[in-house]
Design a protein around this motif. Structure first.
Motif, PDB file in Angstrom:
ATOM      1  N   LEU A  96       3.747  80.443  64.340  1.00 56.30           N
ATOM      2  CA  LEU A  96       4.410  81.922  64.515  1.00 56.30           C
ATOM      3  C   LEU A  96       5.852  81.357  63.819  1.00 56.30           C
ATOM      4  N   PHE A  97       6.535  80.251  64.178  1.00 57.52           N
ATOM      5  CA  PHE A  97       7.993  79.931  63.840  1.00 57.52           C
ATOM      6  C   PHE A  97       7.804  79.758  62.392  1.00 57.52           C
ATOM      7  N   GLU A  98       6.756  79.003  61.967  1.00 61.99           N
ATOM      8  CA  GLU A  98       6.872  78.847  60.579  1.00 61.99           C
ATOM      9  C   GLU A  98       6.694  80.024  59.503  1.00 61.99           C
ATOM     10  N   LYS A  99       6.018  80.851  60.348  1.00 63.19           N
ATOM     11  CA  LYS A  99       6.032  82.416  59.601  1.00 63.19           C
ATOM     12  C   LYS A  99       7.591  83.089  59.627  1.00 63.19           C
ATOM     13  N   LEU A 100       8.203  82.746  60.770  1.00 64.34           N
ATOM     14  CA  LEU A 100       9.523  83.581  60.950  1.00 64.34           C
ATOM     15  C   LEU A 100      10.448  82.505  59.791  1.00 64.34           C
ATOM     16  N   GLU A 101      10.277  81.377  59.832  1.00 65.10           N
ATOM     17  CA  GLU A 101      11.182  80.808  59.105  1.00 65.10           C
ATOM     18  C   GLU A 101      11.043  81.087  57.455  1.00 65.10           C
TER      19      GLU A 101
END
Ligand code: F6P
Length: 322
Positions: A96-101
């Motif tokens: 999820l955080f990869e997508k946010l970044e």
């Protein structure tokens, strides 16, 4: 100031006024153009976002569209019911955080009730754990009015209006046919909507999850109304209301018992129990999901817009954790 993007989503059961808060976030985000690049919207909450379903609201919505958004009773971005893993080491969070970044998100807003605030809490804790600069802000929406730390959630007052109208309108047939009417009101495991609508609509008996009921007492109250010359009774029952006997059971046993009984909802169980004890006709009205839609009341419109705007304003103040 290094500009970052906003990501906003709607989650859980909608309310009549959920778009008002989205409007507030988008407008306040646009006002802070020194800190905010653009506003992305998750389509169908975090579940949709995980499947790469999102839109650029800054590009898509014109000023006229925004005015419509403010006034249209719908969940523009769609919703989901999705529980995040309890274990913060789960690979879910890394993905999820990869997508946010990748979208250069700096600020994440989630409009929702208890499960949505649980999502915000878990993401905030994970961000702290990996020292991510992304900030997470919850915007308190639920008709149930059961969010910790809030005096009132938006959607509640509109739901009270709708449930009250249901009780008002039932009076005609209840009195003309001398019936017992059970109006079942939403609220999950709490009785706020039922209590307020019951008092406002003049229900004769109000049954709330917080105070387990005794069917014999209910029947006694109906009979004493008849003896006093009042030949009808309106009962406002919260969908989560429970008998004293059931309240004493451990959670697991209660669930098994409820599944075994197979009533569509609490009103049907209560109606059967009352009907077995007296001759007077008993009827049921369940306004159900109508309590979460249609035109929101002015109070909710103002509260939702203010909370949406206040949430975006917290970014500028760098005042996080709310
Ligand atoms: O939390 C809002 C709420 O409307 C509750 O009052 C109700 O119990 C629940 O959602 C119903 O959810 P669903 O839309 O899944 O039937």
């Amino acid at each position: 100031m290094n500009k970052k993007n906003i990501l906003v989503g709607q989650s859980g059961g909608p309310t009549a006024v959920i778009n008002g808060s989205l409007y507030g976030v988008i407008c306040e985000g646009a006002r802070h153009s020194d800190a905010v690049g653009c506003v992305y919207g998750m389509i169908n909450g975090i579940e949709g976002f995980l499947a790469d379903s999102y839109m650029n609201l800054s590009e898509t919505l014109s000023d006229d569209d925004l005015e419509l958004l403010r006034l249209t009773p719908a969940a523009y971005l769609g919703s989901c019911r999705f529980k995040l893993p309890e274990n913060l080491s789960d690979s879910f969070y890394r993905v999820l955080f990869e997508k946010l970044e990748r979208l250069d998100i700096g600020y994440f807003f989630y409009i929702g009730g208890n499960d949505s605030m649980d999502t915000v809490s878990k993401l905030s804790r994970y961000a702290a754990q990996i020292k991510s600069p992304i900030r997470f802000i919850g915007i308190p929406k639920t008709i149930d009015n059961d969010l910790w730390g809030t005096d009132m959630t938006f959607g509640f007052q509109s739901a009270v209006d709708i449930a009250t109208e249901a009780i008002d309108r039932i009076h005609t047939t209840a009195t003309s046919h001398s019936r017992v009417f059970i109006v079942e009101v939403m609220g999950h495991k709490v009785g706020w909507v039922t209590l307020h609508a019951g008092i406002a609509g003049g229900a004769d008996i109000i049954l709330l999850p917080e105070i387990p009921y005794d069917v014999d007492n209910v029947v006694r109250a109906i009979k004493s109304r008849t003896e006093a010359g009042k030949h009808f009774t309106i009962i406002a029952v919260a969908e989560g209301a429970i008998t004293k006997e059931d309240a004493a059971l451990p959670k697991k046993k209660l669930k098994e018992k409820q599944e075994k009984k197979g009533y569509p909802s609490v009103a049907y169980e209560l109606a059967e129990k009352i009907q077995n004890r007296m001759d007077q006709e008993v009827r049921i009205t369940v306004p159900g999901h109508t309590q979460r839609g249609g035109s929101p009341c002015p109070y909710d419109r103002v509260l939702a817009t203010r909370l949406g705007a206040a949430a975006a304003d917290l970014i500028l103040k760098e005042d996080y954790g709310y």
